[in-house]
Design an enzyme around this catalytic site. Structure first.
Site, mmCIF file in Angstrom:
data_model
loop_
_atom_site.group_PDB
_atom_site.id
_atom_site.type_symbol
_atom_site.label_atom_id
_atom_site.label_comp_id
_atom_site.label_asym_id
_atom_site.label_seq_id
_atom_site.Cartn_x
_atom_site.Cartn_y
_atom_site.Cartn_z
ATOM 1 N N GLN A 86 10.109 -6.734 2.098
ATOM 2 C CA GLN A 86 9.748 -8.043 1.559
ATOM 3 C C GLN A 86 9.561 -7.931 0.046
ATOM 4 O O GLN A 86 9.367 -8.932 -0.626
ATOM 5 C CB GLN A 86 8.440 -8.533 2.188
ATOM 6 C CG GLN A 86 8.552 -8.737 3.686
ATOM 7 C CD GLN A 86 7.185 -8.886 4.321
ATOM 8 O OE1 GLN A 86 6.614 -9.974 4.353
ATOM 9 N NE2 GLN A 86 6.638 -7.807 4.822
ATOM 10 N N ASN A 87 9.589 -6.703 -0.456
ATOM 11 C CA ASN A 87 9.314 -6.497 -1.875
ATOM 12 C C ASN A 87 10.542 -6.815 -2.724
ATOM 13 O O ASN A 87 11.674 -6.566 -2.319
ATOM 14 C CB ASN A 87 8.888 -5.045 -2.127
ATOM 15 C CG ASN A 87 7.612 -4.706 -1.382
ATOM 16 O OD1 ASN A 87 6.913 -5.607 -0.919
ATOM 17 N ND2 ASN A 87 7.322 -3.424 -1.247
ATOM 18 N N HIS A 104 13.276 -11.050 0.330
ATOM 19 C CA HIS A 104 12.787 -12.061 -0.620
ATOM 20 C C HIS A 104 13.425 -11.943 -1.997
ATOM 21 O O HIS A 104 12.878 -12.443 -2.975
ATOM 22 C CB HIS A 104 11.255 -11.984 -0.708
ATOM 23 C CG HIS A 104 10.572 -12.334 0.580
ATOM 24 N ND1 HIS A 104 9.294 -11.946 0.903
ATOM 25 C CD2 HIS A 104 11.016 -13.053 1.650
ATOM 26 C CE1 HIS A 104 8.979 -12.405 2.115
ATOM 27 N NE2 HIS A 104 10.007 -13.058 2.582
ATOM 28 N N GLY A 170 2.352 -1.537 4.908
ATOM 29 C CA GLY A 170 1.789 -2.310 3.792
ATOM 30 C C GLY A 170 2.147 -3.772 3.755
ATOM 31 O O GLY A 170 2.433 -4.301 2.683
HETATM 32 P P1 OAD Z 1 0.333 -9.068 1.115
HETATM 33 O O1 OAD Z 1 -0.282 -9.042 -0.237
HETATM 34 O O2 OAD Z 1 0.207 -10.294 1.925
HETATM 35 O O3 OAD Z 1 -0.254 -7.869 2.003
HETATM 36 C C1 OAD Z 1 -0.318 -6.577 1.492
HETATM 37 C C2 OAD Z 1 -0.775 -5.657 2.601
HETATM 38 O O4 OAD Z 1 -0.772 -4.341 2.065
HETATM 39 C C3 OAD Z 1 -2.184 -5.933 3.126
HETATM 40 O O5 OAD Z 1 -2.153 -5.942 4.554
HETATM 41 C C4 OAD Z 1 -3.007 -4.748 2.615
HETATM 42 O O6 OAD Z 1 -4.039 -4.348 3.526
HETATM 43 C C5 OAD Z 1 -1.939 -3.674 2.504
HETATM 44 N N1 OAD Z 1 -2.214 -2.621 1.523
HETATM 45 C C6 OAD Z 1 -2.964 -2.670 0.399
HETATM 46 N N2 OAD Z 1 -2.953 -1.471 -0.239
HETATM 47 C C7 OAD Z 1 -2.179 -0.652 0.501
HETATM 48 C C8 OAD Z 1 -1.779 0.722 0.378
HETATM 49 N N3 OAD Z 1 -2.180 1.457 -0.647
HETATM 50 N N4 OAD Z 1 -0.979 1.231 1.346
HETATM 51 C C9 OAD Z 1 -0.579 0.468 2.399
HETATM 52 N N5 OAD Z 1 -0.918 -0.818 2.567
HETATM 53 C C10 OAD Z 1 -1.709 -1.380 1.639
HETATM 54 O O7 OAD Z 1 1.877 -8.624 0.903
HETATM 55 P P2 OAD Z 1 3.123 -8.866 1.860
HETATM 56 O O8 OAD Z 1 2.746 -8.777 3.291
HETATM 57 O O9 OAD Z 1 4.212 -7.993 1.352
HETATM 58 O O10 OAD Z 1 6.725 -13.367 -0.858
HETATM 59 O O11 OAD Z 1 3.466 -10.372 1.513
HETATM 60 C C11 OAD Z 1 4.592 -10.987 2.050
HETATM 61 C C12 OAD Z 1 5.184 -11.956 1.060
HETATM 62 O O12 OAD Z 1 4.180 -12.867 0.605
HETATM 63 C C13 OAD Z 1 5.700 -11.326 -0.221
HETATM 64 O O13 OAD Z 1 7.004 -10.800 -0.077
HETATM 65 C C14 OAD Z 1 5.664 -12.458 -1.188
HETATM 66 C C15 OAD Z 1 4.304 -13.000 -0.846
HETATM 67 O O14 OAD Z 1 4.070 -14.303 -1.178
HETATM 68 C C16 OAD Z 1 7.339 -14.068 -1.809
HETATM 69 O O15 OAD Z 1 7.021 -14.032 -2.985
HETATM 70 C C17 OAD Z 1 8.449 -14.923 -1.282
#
Ligand code: OAD
Length: 231
Positions: A86-87, A104, A170
């Site tokens: 998703q990154n 994305h 993540g």
């Molecule tokens: P989120 O910011 O929603 O979630 C990040 C996740 O990473 C959380 O569950 C944290 O607990 C976890 N996390 C934090 N630090 C970490 C680490 N060091 N190692 C592993 N995990 C860790 O991000 P996404 O789920 O990627 O879309 O968000 C999905 C989409 O929402 C993104 O692609 C973006 C955003 O809006 C668009 O911009 C279209």
């Protein structure tokens, strides 16, 4: 070789210094998503949208792949590995992963507002107001904004359906259709979820929860899988 499908989110790049979206210090705490990441925002204030993505692109340029990105490349020694991310950063590619699908979009690229297939690499450049694509239309970030379709989802669903093992790293699993890929990977005998703060609702028997940072949990898991690639 077994098929390993890896679904990554912002958390894998957190250990490279890039902010996640949700939670304390997340990008969506400091920015209103509707002002910077929607088609309406682009219509209303394209300069603000460009500034937001130019700033994030600068951060990506300064970030380096971490041990989690690198471990996924190691995994290719004994498994067929497909990364679905998703990154929008390019850290999987810079680490050396051979197959990466960006659900994305990609921040290091720009595209024509008229034709989504006209895409250019930005290299060291920013996008400035008035910049045009090779087809003469305005240039916009190659990002899937909220409210836009996710064209790569069909390819991603195909990949997920072939999974023998799924690794989810993540992501808060709050954004669809990306979050639906776990259900799509129904043939995966095991699903590993690596996250220091587990998303809710992961209680299926095939799910193994690894409550760690990506930079620690991914190399450990990869080490175990490589030690026993046929299990
Ligand atoms: P989120 O910011 O929603 O979630 C990040 C996740 O990473 C959380 O569950 C944290 O607990 C976890 N996390 C934090 N630090 C970490 C680490 N060091 N190692 C592993 N995990 C860790 O991000 P996404 O789920 O990627 O879309 O968000 C999905 C989409 O929402 C993104 O692609 C973006 C955003 O809006 C668009 O911009 C279209």
């Amino acid at each position: 070789m077994k098929n390993v499908v890896v679904l990554t989110g912002a958390g894998i790049s957190a250990d490279s210094g890039l902010a996640t979206f949700r939670g304390d210090g997340g990008l969506w705490e400091g920015y209103n998503v509707y002002e910077v990441a929607t088609p309406e925002a682009w219509q209303r204030d394209p300069e603000l949208v460009l500034r937001f993505y130019n700033w994030r692109r600068q951060q990506v340029r300064h970030a380096q792949p971490n041990s989690a990105h690198l471990a996924l490349v190691e995994l290719e020694k004994s498994f067929s590995v497909s990364v679905i991310t998703q990154n929008v950063d390019d850290l999987h590619e810079r680490a050396g992963s051979s197959t990466v699908l960006h659900l994305h979009g990609e921040i290091m690229k720009a595209r024509s507002v008229r034709d989504a297939s006209v895409i250019i690499d930005l290299g060291e450049r920013d996008i400035h107001p008035g910049d045009t694509a090779p087809d003469g239309a305005a240039l916009r970030p190659h990002i899937v904004w909220f409210g836009e379709e996710v064209p790569v989802i069909f390819a991603a669903l195909d990949v997920a359906q072939q999974a023998d093992i799924l690794i989810v790293i993540g992501t808060s699993l709050q954004v669809y259709p990306a979050a639906s890929l776990i259900a799509a990977a129904s043939s995966a005998e095991r699903v590993y979820v690596i996250n220091p703060k587990m998303p809710p609702g992961l209680d299926s028997e095939r799910i193994v929860q690894i409550q760690e940072k990506a930079a620690d949990g991914v190399p450990e898991l990869v080490g175990k899988l490589l030690a026993n690639p046929f299990s």
